[in-house]
Scaffold this active site. Structure first.
Site, PDB file in Angstrom:
ATOM      1  N   THR A 162       0.945  -1.013  -0.028  1.00  0.00           N
ATOM      2  CA  THR A 162      -0.066  -0.084  -0.083  1.00  0.00           C
ATOM      3  C   THR A 162       0.971   1.219   0.080  1.00  0.00           C
ATOM      4  OG1 THR A 162      -0.178   0.040   2.551  1.00  0.00           O
ATOM      5  CG2 THR A 162      -1.802  -1.126   1.163  1.00  0.00           C
ATOM      6  N   SER A 180       5.585   6.191  -4.499  1.00  0.00           N
ATOM      7  CA  SER A 180       6.759   6.698  -4.101  1.00  0.00           C
ATOM      8  C   SER A 180       7.427   6.290  -3.000  1.00  0.00           C
ATOM      9  CB  SER A 180       6.555   8.371  -3.988  1.00  0.00           C
ATOM     10  OG  SER A 180       5.906   8.747  -3.069  1.00  0.00           O
ATOM     11  N   SER A 219       6.782   3.058  12.980  1.00  0.00           N
ATOM     12  CA  SER A 219       7.708   4.259  12.965  1.00  0.00           C
ATOM     13  C   SER A 219       8.452   4.325  14.145  1.00  0.00           C
ATOM     14  CB  SER A 219       6.899   5.561  12.632  1.00  0.00           C
ATOM     15  OG  SER A 219       7.702   6.622  13.158  1.00  0.00           O
ATOM     16  N   TYR A 249      -0.236  10.923  15.088  1.00  0.00           N
ATOM     17  CA  TYR A 249       0.518  10.025  14.410  1.00  0.00           C
ATOM     18  C   TYR A 249       1.323   8.900  15.175  1.00  0.00           C
ATOM     19  CZ  TYR A 249       4.516   8.541  11.201  1.00  0.00           C
ATOM     20  OH  TYR A 249       5.260   7.868  10.216  1.00  0.00           O
TER      21      TYR A 249
HETATM   22  N1  LIG Z   1       9.800   8.814   5.718  1.00  0.00           N
HETATM   23  C1  LIG Z   1      10.012   8.493   6.949  1.00  0.00           C
HETATM   24  O1  LIG Z   1      11.111   9.465   7.697  1.00  0.00           O
HETATM   25  C2  LIG Z   1       9.423   7.684   7.657  1.00  0.00           C
HETATM   26  C3  LIG Z   1       9.767   7.359   9.125  1.00  0.00           C
HETATM   27  C4  LIG Z   1       9.145   6.372   9.827  1.00  0.00           C
HETATM   28  C5  LIG Z   1       7.900   5.844   9.202  1.00  0.00           C
HETATM   29  N2  LIG Z   1       7.540   5.868   8.119  1.00  0.00           N
HETATM   30  C6  LIG Z   1       6.294   5.452   7.669  1.00  0.00           C
HETATM   31  O2  LIG Z   1       6.727   4.400   6.395  1.00  0.00           O
HETATM   32  C7  LIG Z   1       5.629   4.560   5.435  1.00  0.00           C
HETATM   33  C8  LIG Z   1       6.194   5.045   4.299  1.00  0.00           C
HETATM   34  O3  LIG Z   1       6.384   6.353   4.402  1.00  0.00           O
HETATM   35  P1  LIG Z   1       7.047   7.349   3.232  1.00  0.00           P
HETATM   36  O4  LIG Z   1       7.700   8.532   3.875  1.00  0.00           O
HETATM   37  O5  LIG Z   1       7.693   6.489   2.086  1.00  0.00           O
HETATM   38  O6  LIG Z   1       5.781   7.772   2.668  1.00  0.00           O
HETATM   39  P2  LIG Z   1       5.283   8.781   1.709  1.00  0.00           P
HETATM   40  O7  LIG Z   1       6.306   9.169   0.739  1.00  0.00           O
HETATM   41  O8  LIG Z   1       4.671   9.899   2.314  1.00  0.00           O
HETATM   42  O9  LIG Z   1       4.251   8.250   1.083  1.00  0.00           O
HETATM   43  C9  LIG Z   1       3.661   8.477  -0.161  1.00  0.00           C
HETATM   44  C10 LIG Z   1       2.967   7.168  -0.650  1.00  0.00           C
HETATM   45  O10 LIG Z   1       1.891   6.845   0.151  1.00  0.00           O
HETATM   46  C11 LIG Z   1       0.630   7.059  -0.921  1.00  0.00           C
HETATM   47  N3  LIG Z   1      -0.552   7.677  -0.183  1.00  0.00           N
HETATM   48  C12 LIG Z   1      -0.695   8.733   0.581  1.00  0.00           C
HETATM   49  N4  LIG Z   1      -1.981   8.609   1.168  1.00  0.00           N
HETATM   50  C13 LIG Z   1      -2.655   7.774   0.723  1.00  0.00           C
HETATM   51  C14 LIG Z   1      -4.055   7.179   0.688  1.00  0.00           C
HETATM   52  N5  LIG Z   1      -4.876   8.008   1.435  1.00  0.00           N
HETATM   53  N6  LIG Z   1      -4.472   6.206   0.201  1.00  0.00           N
HETATM   54  C15 LIG Z   1      -3.392   5.409  -0.642  1.00  0.00           C
HETATM   55  N7  LIG Z   1      -2.241   5.596  -0.693  1.00  0.00           N
HETATM   56  C16 LIG Z   1      -1.824   6.964  -0.340  1.00  0.00           C
HETATM   57  C17 LIG Z   1       1.207   8.163  -2.038  1.00  0.00           C
HETATM   58  O11 LIG Z   1       0.337   7.793  -3.242  1.00  0.00           O
HETATM   59  P3  LIG Z   1      -0.178   8.945  -4.388  1.00  0.00           P
HETATM   60  O12 LIG Z   1       0.477  10.313  -3.704  1.00  0.00           O
HETATM   61  O13 LIG Z   1       0.254   8.525  -5.414  1.00  0.00           O
HETATM   62  O14 LIG Z   1      -1.615   8.984  -4.180  1.00  0.00           O
HETATM   63  C18 LIG Z   1       2.465   7.596  -2.079  1.00  0.00           C
HETATM   64  O15 LIG Z   1       2.520   6.295  -2.894  1.00  0.00           O
HETATM   65  C19 LIG Z   1       4.540   5.292   6.247  1.00  0.00           C
HETATM   66  O16 LIG Z   1       3.689   4.559   6.944  1.00  0.00           O
HETATM   67  C20 LIG Z   1       5.135   6.169   7.031  1.00  0.00           C
HETATM   68  O17 LIG Z   1       4.204   6.631   8.244  1.00  0.00           O
HETATM   69  C21 LIG Z   1       8.274   6.881   7.285  1.00  0.00           C
END
Ligand SMILES: NC(=O)c1ccc[n+]([C@@H]2O[C@H](COP(=O)([O-])OP(=O)(O)OC[C@H]3O[C@@H](n4cnc5c(N)ncnc54)[C@H](OP(=O)(O)O)[C@@H]3O)[C@@H](O)[C@H]2O)c1
Length: 264
Positions: free
Chosen positions: A13, A17, A141, A154
């Site tokens: 899911t 990106s 996270s 969050y």
């Molecule tokens: N990045 C960090 O520093 C970090 C740290 C700890 C945990 N995490 C966790 O890791 C996971 C991935 O993080 P990330 O930073 O890679 O995420 P991100 O870049 O914010 O995620 C973007 C992705 O999520 C999709 N998306 C957003 N809202 C959505 C919705 N309502 N329904 C379906 N798709 C949705 C977007 O799709 P579209 O825009 O194409 O719709 C895109 O594919 C998340 O659970 C985040 O909480 C991230």
């Protein structure tokens, strides 16, 4: 190392990106067939195009679903017959004070971050048990443990995933199905890149200076003192999804650059 993922079917899911996309690419490289997800066909087509440029024979498809919309989730579940590996990766956040966080903010984060995984696990776990093989991963996270004051809602959703993951793991006793959670630290996804760029423009500091300040003043517990790459996260996720990780079940695995204190 051969991860034995050839022909395994994977649903990730929120994977057009960021961590989800890097994970999709790594699964494809390992010979798995991958279904990616995002909220628009445009972003899905773009992500699939990027993967096909690198892996022309990739078995990759996409399904549009917005995890804020229950009908959209039902359609997604109806459109997918079976998955061997479910990566509950989608997650949204808002940096704000507890007082500023409205009921809608809370319910949106609970829907996308928690209920997405609840609904998909309810749909796909029984067939994994029936088949006697499967993997479910919840992307939590470091915030589940650190609970930054501007991210209380969050962090609450990310802590909930740890109980959900452990509870579901306990239902897999005696099978070859596992359910685990991964706790990423601050990771350089496109969102984080944009944040650094914005801060750099706002403060007239270079992106490197903004990054250094983040680890000096905000994420002070990080031992890595840099952002984790999406590929570094994907390495652990794909390993945990592979048959090689059979002895890890009900675990919460940190990929946080050492930011969560403690020895376990
Ligand atoms: N990045 C960090 O520093 C970090 C740290 C700890 C945990 N995490 C966790 O890791 C996971 C991935 O993080 P990330 O930073 O890679 O995420 P991100 O870049 O914010 O995620 C973007 C992705 O999520 C999709 N998306 C957003 N809202 C959505 C919705 N309502 N329904 C379906 N798709 C949705 C977007 O799709 P579209 O825009 O194409 O719709 C895109 O594919 C998340 O659970 C985040 O909480 C991230």
């Amino acid at each position: 190392m051969n991860l034995h993922l050839t022909n395994k079917s994977v649903l990730i899911t929120g994977s057009t990106s960021g961590i989800g996309f890097a994970t999709a690419k790594l699964f494809i490289n390992e010979g798995a067939s991958v279904i990616i997800n995002g909220r628009s066909q445009k972003n899905i087509d773009k992500a699939i195009g990027l993967i096909l440029d690198e892996f022309p024979d990739a078995n990759i498809s996409g399904v549009v679903a917005d995890f804020l919309d229950k009908n959209s989730i039902s359609n997604l579940i109806d459109s997918i017959k079976q998955v061997d590996i479910l990566i509950n990766n989608v997650g949204i956040y808002k940096s704000q004070s507890f007082q500023e966080t409205t009921d809608t903010d809370w319910t949106d984060m609970l829907e996308v971050n928690v209920m997405s995984g609840v609904r998909l696990s309810r749909a796909f776990l029984p067939q994994m048990i029936e088949k006697n093989w499967g993997r479910i991963l919840f992307i939590s996270s470091e915030c589940a443990a650190l609970v930054p004051e501007d991210l209380i809602a969050y962090s609450t959703t990310k802590a909930a995933l740890l109980s959900l993951s452990r509870g579901l793991a306990q239902t897999t006793r005696g099978t070859n199905v596992t359910v685990n959670a991964v706790l990423p630290g601050s990771t350089l996804s496109e969102g984080a890149e944009n944040f650094l760029q914005e801060q750099s423009e706002k403060t007239n500091l270079s992106k490197k200076e903004v990054t250094d300040n983040f680890f000096k003043n905000v994420r002070t517990s990080s031992l890595l003192e840099r952002f984790i790459s999406t590929e570094e996260l994907a390495n652990t996720i794909v390993y945990l999804a592979s048959p090689l990780s059979a002895a890890t079940n009900g675990a919460a695995i940190k990929v946080d650059g050492g930011s969560i204190p403690g020895i376990i």
